[in-house]
Design an enzyme around this catalytic site. Structure first.
Site, PDB file in Angstrom:
ATOM      1  N   GLU A 364      23.945  -4.231 -23.639  1.00  0.00           N
ATOM      2  CA  GLU A 364      25.120  -5.082 -23.365  1.00  0.00           C
ATOM      3  C   GLU A 364      25.984  -5.243 -24.623  1.00  0.00           C
ATOM      4  O   GLU A 364      26.590  -6.297 -24.849  1.00  0.00           O
ATOM      5  CB  GLU A 364      24.707  -6.472 -22.842  1.00  0.00           C
ATOM      6  CG  GLU A 364      23.881  -6.446 -21.586  1.00  0.00           C
ATOM      7  CD  GLU A 364      24.650  -6.020 -20.362  1.00  0.00           C
ATOM      8  OE1 GLU A 364      25.833  -5.656 -20.486  1.00  0.00           O
ATOM      9  OE2 GLU A 364      24.062  -6.014 -19.273  1.00  0.00           O
ATOM     10  N   GLY A 365      26.033  -4.196 -25.419  1.00  0.00           N
ATOM     11  CA  GLY A 365      26.759  -4.238 -26.682  1.00  0.00           C
ATOM     12  C   GLY A 365      25.821  -4.624 -27.805  1.00  0.00           C
ATOM     13  O   GLY A 365      25.225  -5.700 -27.779  1.00  0.00           O
TER      14      GLY A 365
END
Length: 381
Positions: A364-365
């Site tokens: 998610e980054g």
């Protein structure tokens, strides 16, 4: 220990209590064996869906429960504390639902969302590619226009639920513009030309299958295009802000589980004639662990409350993801230290918690990307 939560009302408290009961009675007892055997928890995902987990933050029109996002996140924390692979999977699935809630046509919403929110369908979020991870605008998979829709070609990488999902929310290039040439498609499992690579051999979250997804002339109709052509990156990045809050909540649940394990062990383990919890040095370690968990929870709840209030929350989501996942890494590492040699063995879940925590700093980054997001928002103010 049970977390003393502040929730918006009695109805919210009952819903979170129900999910917590399911998590600790149905999920937690199965987690260790399933992780060791790398068994995908499809039945558990279905159970949570039927209990209303996926519909918590979504409208009643499609079977949702219309609760604030902060309620959903606190329920998700309970799931992740019991079984992190399931918590992460819930976050991924709920993120796919958000894309349809925000961008699908009313006909698409009525057709797909009831089964998605009800747990009968499980989704995957097919965004990353081998050369397009943090730089999602570098997507090279392509959709060719046909008389009846689109023909999809290319490869996705690091996709949770690959080979197990019922649909793949897929972001595919339809034009040459770097930022406005990607579109979003809802691709059903079992369609011709869709295939999967061997599952990745990961250090943790081993019950959560991660793998490549291949599109070899996958034919989808216009009714599978979500949003307008070229809106894919807007849809993807908008959902990721909420998805980062999901990972923050899951990481907080994992850290809470590690803290609970360490605290319980410290009360039972006797050395030099007294429990190790009576030694000041270990008390300080546990206190720091508790402070990290509390800080993580406060960060994701603040971001969620801004989201619920309709305020910008991208920076807050990045702060929450960064803070919670770094806290999970610290707290799980310290839990292994509290248990000593036993913490390094598979007789206790501490070592599994540590392996699972590392992934949260990456997906998610990455946390380096979160720092970029935070800095750019600061310098833009």
């Amino acid at each position: 220990m049970s977390v003393d939560r502040l929730l918006p009302g009695a109805g919210s408290e009952e819903l979170v209590a129900l999910i917590s009961e399911i998590a600790h009675e149905q999920l937690a007892p199965r987690a260790s064996a399933a992780e060791a055997a790398e068994n995908f928890p499809r039945d558990e995902f279905r159970l949570l869906g039927r209990a209303g987990m996926y519909g918590l933050p979504y409208p009643e029109r499609w079977g949702g429960l219309d609760q604030p996002y902060e309620v959903y996140l606190q329920a998700l924390e309970e799931v992740a504390a019991a079984w992190m692979s399931v918590g992460v999977g819930v976050s991924v699935h709920v993120m796919t639902c958000l894309a349809l809630v925000r961008h699908a046509t009313p006909q698409q919403q009525d057709r797909f969302l009831p089964e998605m929110l009800g747990g009968e369908l499980l989704g995957a979020y097919a965004l990353s590619e081998p050369q397009a991870g943090s730089d999602v605008a570098s997507i090279t998979s392509r959709a060719k226009r046909t008389d009846s829709g689109y023909e999809l070609h290319g490869q996705k990488a690091w996709i949770s639920h690959a080979g197990h999902a019922d649909y793949y929310l897929s972001f595919i290039r339809t034009g040459e513009d770097r930022n406005h040439g990607v579109s979003c498609f809802l691709v059903p499992a079992g369609i011709g030309g869709l295939s999967f690579g061997e599952p990745e051999r990961k250090m943790g979250l081993t019950a959560s299958t991660t793998g490549a997804v291949y599109f070899d002339g996958v034919a989808v109709g216009d009714d599978r295009l979500i949003g307008a052509e070229g809106d894919g990156l807007t849809i993807a990045l908008g959902a990721l802000d909420s998805g980062r809050l999901g990972i923050a909540a899951a990481a907080t649940g994992l850290a809470q589980a590690a803290l609970d394990l360490a605290s319980e062990y410290a009360e039972q383990r006797v050395q030099f004639g007294r429990t190790i919890g009576e030694f000041e040095g270990l008390q300080f370690l546990l206190a720091d662990m508790a402070a990290a968990v509390g800080s993580a929870r406060a960060c994701y709840l603040l971001a969620a409350r801004r989201r619920d209030a309709g305020k910008p929350f991208s920076r807050d989501a990045a702060i929450a993801k960064l803070t919670a996942t770094d806290a999970a890494m610290k707290v799980t590492t310290d839990a292994v230290q509290v248990l000593g040699g036993y913490g390094y063995t598979r007789d206790f879940p501490a070592e599994r918690y540590l392996r699972e925590a590392k992934a949260t700093q990456i997906f998610e980054g990455t946390n380096q990307v979160q720092r970029l997001v935070i800095a750019r928002e600061l310098l833009r103010d």
